[in-house]
Design an enzyme around this catalytic site. Structure first.
Site, PDB file in Angstrom:
ATOM      1  N   ASP A 173       0.737  -1.266  -0.153  1.00 63.93           N
ATOM      2  CA  ASP A 173      -0.130   0.079  -0.112  1.00 63.93           C
ATOM      3  C   ASP A 173       0.702   1.243  -0.019  1.00 63.93           C
ATOM      4  O   ASP A 173       2.104   1.240   0.284  1.00 63.93           O
ATOM      5  CB  ASP A 173      -1.035  -0.003   1.351  1.00 63.93           C
ATOM      6  CG  ASP A 173      -0.207   0.017   2.618  1.00 63.93           C
ATOM      7  OD1 ASP A 173       0.834  -0.684   2.693  1.00 63.93           O
ATOM      8  OD2 ASP A 173      -0.692   0.642   3.344  1.00 63.93           O
ATOM      9  N   GLU A 228       0.048  -1.272   5.687  1.00 61.24           N
ATOM     10  CA  GLU A 228       1.070  -0.758   6.381  1.00 61.24           C
ATOM     11  C   GLU A 228       1.051   0.940   6.907  1.00 61.24           C
ATOM     12  O   GLU A 228       1.511   1.314   7.928  1.00 61.24           O
ATOM     13  CB  GLU A 228       2.415  -1.187   5.824  1.00 61.24           C
ATOM     14  CG  GLU A 228       3.706  -0.904   6.781  1.00 61.24           C
ATOM     15  CD  GLU A 228       4.297   0.343   6.590  1.00 61.24           C
ATOM     16  OE1 GLU A 228       5.398   0.716   7.315  1.00 61.24           O
ATOM     17  OE2 GLU A 228       3.797   0.838   5.858  1.00 61.24           O
TER      18      GLU A 228
END
Length: 432
Positions: free
Chosen positions: A94, A163
């Site tokens: 991400d 994350e």
């Protein structure tokens, strides 16, 4: 059994010259660059990583991984081998958003390779944080399987989700509920192709001052909480100047990241005023002590302000709700740990280079793997963290090739080092 002099299994790396994997990794230059370009081209904000997961799943299948799966939170996992030494390669997939488009010289999702240095530099959102590491891990593991496979090793290559929104949440889920506990976790966060072994922990917190709202035409009828917040802002700035500095991880810091107030309208005195803080924790600090320190500030106590830890709540793209307090532990892996020693040895063997040890300034999934679960963790990745979260997000293509070679050489070298540490009897007895 291992060779008595080298600790190396027969046929593993014997007679190979230092740096032997670099020319082999060159064969992957075009493909690893294309994979990174595809990943950059595909937006993947936290909880919206499905398209990138599918691209990585397809790449792992095409490269001949033994098994590929997607865990309940959406992280993609590729496996190579089934030996007793278990290693997890992890890169998060991400990214943060792009911010102001005016800051970007080009479309952040149209990857461009510019002749900035050496073999060029690929620019675009996520190139340094952490899609470069992901692309290199995927191809490095494939090269490992082709040229350096070690039957002692089970290697998992993970593209973890969420994350950026909550460090370590997805990796912790994977390590505690999906995979067997590994001997080592290797993070692909940017390290300039050096070996890193720690980062500061952190908390996200708020300080809130309560007031009494009234019509702005008669402010004396209420209590404006913003005025109570003003001295706290200065107190936070002064706190940052006196925080301790750790011998390896450097200074603790506190940054004011947002201020807001709750008001009925622009002609009303607010009811509450809130500031948000990012507090980084060095050696000897922990989330509870940092919260206590904020609550003890005289300026906070003078106005009866409250200090609260923030909580992350979201739903993964797979539909699973998650919730976690925003407290993240400081961690370091000792410099003499077998994983660290193997990382340096891989530099000599696979790259023909002497690598240095370092640590990240920003936070990583290591706050979960080592900081919370106690699983030894190191890092090696292409690119430089100074470009993370900026409009200059980038990754040198030469770094990708170097990382492919390092990832290909590391598993066997780690198994060697672990064997030497535990003794040959452990290997012969099936303990490795």
């Amino acid at each position: 059994m291992t060779d008595a002099l080298t600790g190396t299994p027969p046929g593993q790396d014997q007679g190979r010259r230092p740096g032997w994997l670099l020319p082999e990794a060159e064969r992957h230059r075009g493909r690893v660059t294309d994979l990174l370009a595809d990943l950059v081209h595909t937006p993947s904000l936290s909880t919206d990583e499905a398209a990138v997961v599918e691209r990585l799943r397809a790449a792992m299948v095409d490269l001949g991984y033994d098994e590929v799966q997607v865990d309940p939170l959406g992280s993609v996992i590729g496996r190579i081998g089934d030996g007793p030494v278990t290693i997890v390669f992890d890169s998060h997939i991400d990214t943060v958003d792009v911010g102001s488009r005016d800051e970007w010289a080009r479309d952040p999702f149209e990857p461009a390779i510019l002749p900035d240095a050496g073999g060029g530099v690929l620019h675009g959102r996520g190139a340094s944080d952490d899609k470069g590491g992901m692309a290199a891990m995927v191809h490095g593991a494939a090269l490992y399987k082709e040229l350096a496979y070690d039957p002692r090793v089970t290697l998992y290559v993970v593209g973890s989700v969420q994350e950026e929104a909550c460090d370590g949440l997805a990796l912790e889920h994977l390590l505690t509920k999906v995979l067997p506990r590994p001997d080592l976790v290797v993070l692909g966060e940017a390290t300039r192709c050096q070996v890193f072994r720690g980062n500061r922990g952190r908390i996200e917190a708020l300080i809130r001052v309560a007031g009494s709202s009234c019509h702005a035409s008669a402010p004396e009828r209420g209590v404006n909480p913003v005025y109570g917040l003003a001295p706290i802002v200065e107190a936070v700035r002064r706190l940052n100047d006196r925080l301790p500095s750790g011998p390896f991880l450097g200074p603790g810091t506190v940054a004011l990241t947002k201020i807001e107030c709750e008001t009925p309208s622009l002609n009303a005195v607010p009811a509450t005023a809130t500031l948000y803080l990012d507090r980084r924790l060095t050696e000897g600090e922990d989330p509870d002590s940092a919260l206590a320190e904020l609550r003890a500030l005289p300026e906070v106590q003078a106005v009866g302000a409250t200090v609260e830890l923030l909580t992350y709540e979201a739903t993964s793209f797979t539909g699973i709700p998650v919730r976690q307090e925003k407290r993240f532990a400081t961690w370091t892996t000792p410099a003499d740990h077998p994983g660290v020693r193997a990382g340096l040895a891989t530099g000599r063997d696979a790259l023909g280079q002497e690598l240095s040890l370092g640590r990240w300034v920003f936070s990583t999934n290591g706050v979960a793997s080592m900081g919370k679960l106690g699983i030894p963790t190191i890092g090696f990745g292409p690119g430089d963290e100074v470009h993370a979260h900026t409009a200059h997000d980038q990754c040198p293509v030469d770094d990708l090739v170097t990382a492919v070679a390092w990832y290909a050489g590391f598993p066997s070298r780690f198994a060697d080092t672990l064997t030497a540490t535990r003794g040959p009897a452990a290997e012969e007895g099936g303990l490795l």
